[in-house]
Design a protein around this motif. Structure first.
Motif, PDB file in Angstrom:
ATOM      1  N   UNK A   1     -11.121  33.299   3.878  1.00  0.00           N
ATOM      2  CA  UNK A   1      -9.905  33.642   3.138  1.00  0.00           C
ATOM      3  C   UNK A   1      -8.745  32.837   3.678  1.00  0.00           C
ATOM      4  N   UNK A   2      -7.996  32.184   2.781  1.00  0.00           N
ATOM      5  CA  UNK A   2      -6.899  31.306   3.194  1.00  0.00           C
ATOM      6  C   UNK A   2      -5.528  31.856   2.797  1.00  0.00           C
ATOM      7  N   UNK A   3      -5.494  33.015   2.146  1.00  0.00           N
ATOM      8  CA  UNK A   3      -4.224  33.579   1.724  1.00  0.00           C
ATOM      9  C   UNK A   3      -3.653  34.533   2.751  1.00  0.00           C
ATOM     10  N   UNK A   4      -2.848  35.483   2.285  1.00  0.00           N
ATOM     11  CA  UNK A   4      -2.309  36.510   3.164  1.00  0.00           C
ATOM     12  C   UNK A   4      -2.402  37.861   2.464  1.00  0.00           C
ATOM     13  N   UNK A   5      -1.827  38.872   3.082  1.00  0.00           N
ATOM     14  CA  UNK A   5      -1.956  40.238   2.562  1.00  0.00           C
ATOM     15  C   UNK A   5      -0.841  40.622   1.598  1.00  0.00           C
TER      16      UNK A   5
END
Length: 406
Positions: free
Chosen positions: A159-163
């Protein structure tokens, strides 16, 4: 009282001008359809109209927000529905791969389809909206949410995104979540809980596995200690009288005692062991650290196992890992779909409420600024008659003189 000639002229001219001004105002109202054409016509009413117009503009923006968030949520629901279909197919193939009648070639064929399903799920998790934003990347929506590296030594899908989660205002007091992070929907999915045999062990372990996953999960959740690793170590001690005692090594607590026959499988806390040994012999094991694994990675792990001609206990464990991982992922996706459905219902309800408020605001504004054509037409006729009468009588009054009566 004596009235001078100048006064007569002034009064009549003033009356004619007043009539003309009133007639012009009424004519303007009839032409524009508004009885409030400038703030001076009704300062209090003009202020109310401004407030109502601002309210209507705000309601229009809320309705646009609802249209946008509805489209976004419906797209997310469609994506999750397709992921669910792919996950169901992967689960069916995992169960099929566990059949003892399949050859290695058959399992490799299943592995090839698993690879395609992995790619499908991976692409869906990287879905983009109409603006090109990655739906499940959180606040990093300009960057791809998940990356795939088949050559990676560890997890191939990361996963390369954020929360981050976005919200949209639907009314003065209500806002709803418009996007969900892939970290919550896909990453925070528990993998299958398990345990591992650890040295030293004096009994011979023929087989050990989780036979009752639900029972073991409960035991694991209630007893796993993330702070003190030693409390996750357990020992099975073979005792006289065909008994096997389960003890927590760290605390010394006796957890359970079950019947045991050498060479025969027995189950304790959902774990099945097949041991041979004598009274006093032991088997040590530890509760594995809980892991989280996204659906694409779970499918990728099984694809790799099926493509490598894995068999026996290793294959059975891999299949169990995959099935539990898929089930947990589908449960998480199901919760998200339920949440989306609830948000869509809220958006629809608020949309209807905003429509009612818009109608009420328009009616209020109309009652203040819009002209009543019947009333205005009657007023125009009256003012026109008054003006004509003034114009007709003024020359007669202005021409009167005392000499006319001498």
């Amino acid at each position: 009282m004596r009235i001078s000639t100048n006064q007569i002229y002034d009064q009549n001219i003033r009356a004619i001008m007043e009539n003309q001004r009133g007639l012009a105002d009424t004519q303007e109202s009839l032409a524009t359809g508004k009885k409030l054409n400038r703030p001076s016509d009704d300062p209090v009413g003009a202020a109310k109209v401004i407030r109502l117009t601002e309210e209507l503009d705000q309601l229009k923006q809320y309705q646009r927000n609802i249209d946008l968030v509805t489209g976004s949520l419906e797209q997310q629901e469609a994506v999750l529905d397709n992921i669910t279909s792919a996950a169901n197919r992967a689960r069916t193939l995992a169960l099929q791969a566990g059949s003892g009648i399949l050859s290695d070639a058959d399992r490799r064929a299943i592995g090839a389809e698993m690879e395609q399903l992995r790619d499908e799920v991976f692409d869906l998790m990287n879905s983009q909206d109409a603006d090109g934003n990655y739906i499940f990347a959180g606040y990093q929506s300009q960057n791809q949410a998940f990356t795939l590296n088949p050559a990676a030594a560890g997890n191939a899908v990361t996963f390369s995104g954020d929360s981050g989660e976005s919200f949209v205002q639907l009314s003065d007091s209500t806002r709803i979540q418009s996007t969900s992070s892939g970290q919550d929907v896909f990453e925070n999915v528990l993998a299958r809980r398990n345990f591992s045999i650890t040295p030293p062990s004096t009994a011979t372990v023929t087989e050990s596995r989780v036979a009752e996953q639900g029972t073991f999960d409960t035991f694991h959740k209630n007893n796993y200690d993330p702070v003190t690793p030693a409390n996750n170590d357990y020992r099975i001690t073979l005792q006289a009288g065909n008994q096997a005692q389960l003890t927590n090594v760290g605390t010394g607590t006796v957890v359970d005692t079950v019947s045991y026959t050498s060479g025969e499988p027995f189950t304790v806390k959902g774990m099945q062991f097949t041991l041979t040994g004598n009274p006093g012999d032991t088997v040590d094991f530890a509760l594995d650290t809980p892991e989280k694994k996204n659906l694409a990675q779970t499918i990728d792990d099984l694809y790799r196992k099926l493509s490598s001609d894995t068999s026996g206990q290793d294959l059975r464990e891999s299949l169990s890992d995959a099935i539990v991982g898929i089930d947990n992922a589908m449960e998480k996706i199901g919760l998200e779909r339920s949440s989306i459905g609830g948000r869509l219902n809220v958006a629809e309800s608020i949309y209807e409420t905003n429509l009612d408020l818009e109608i009420a605001a328009k009616e209020s504004r109309s009652s203040i600024e819009d002209v009543d054509y019947a009333e205005a037409s009657a007023e125009f006729a009256k003012q026109e008659t008054a003006l004509n009468a003034a114009l007709a009588t003024f020359p007669r009054i202005s021409g009167l003189s005392l000499f006319d009566f001498l």
